[in-house]
Scaffold this motif. Structure first.
Motif: not given
Length: 185
Positions: A35-42, A81-87, A168-175
């Motif tokens: 279910y998790v769809k990671p995204k990254t940008l660099h 990098a984020t795992l997205g909102t599903e997590c 300054y916390q990130m959402v989704p949390t697993k980011s």
């Protein structure tokens, strides 16, 4: 996913033979991978490093420890990098019904975001870059408020849906956001 790392996050011996725990880990990992769809940008930036800061154009990151880590580098990679909102949805759902599964899921998600970050670093190495240790806002003397500068430099909200709260916390949390020094060739 790395079962030994997940067990470390759970503060359990990597030599455990608890079949129920191992089965729960495998189940959570399957769910994360499904279910998790990671995204990254660099982006790679030219930079200047002083005794106590990293300077990219008009942006200054104040941190003696960061400066020490990337001293001698004239370029840096900055990434998000984020795992997205599903997590976050999965964690909310299970926290109401199954605290053990929530704990294991947290560990699996932590392992997964590290896997995503490591994969990005490996791609950079494959391009011939020699990297220093990644460094993130909120650690040591790099204030978590410096996340705002990374968000601005990369346009993380617009490009990968990562947002920053007023604390300054990130959402989704697993980011993760990070700065990596690139050693001179």
């Amino acid at each position: 996913m790395n079962r030994a790392e997940i067990l470390r996050y759970l503060r359990t011996s990597s030599k455990t033979d608890d079949e129920r725990l191992l089965a729960l880990i495998d189940s959570c990992c399957d769910e994360v991978n499904r279910y998790v769809k990671p995204k990254t940008l660099h982006r790679i930036f030219d930079c200047k490093v002083t005794d106590d800061s990293l300077i990219i154009g008009d942006t200054v990151f104040s941190s003696k420890r960061l400066a020490d880590t990337i001293k001698g580098c004239s370029r840096v990679c900055i990434f998000g990098a984020t795992l997205g909102t599903e997590c976050d949805r999965m964690l909310r759902t299970y926290s109401a019904t199954d605290i053990a599964k929530t704990a294991v899921l947290q560990a699996c998600l932590a392992s997964k975001i590290e896997e995503v970050c490591d994969s990005l670093e490996n791609k950079l190495r494959e391009q011939g870059m020699t990297l220093r240790q990644r460094y993130s806002p909120g650690y040591f003397d790099l204030d978590i408020k410096e996340n705002k500068k990374i968000f601005d430099l990369l346009e993380l909200t617009k490009r990968i849906g990562l947002t920053l709260t007023d604390t300054y916390q990130m959402v989704p949390t697993k980011s993760v956001t990070a700065i990596i020094g690139i050693e001179n060739d």
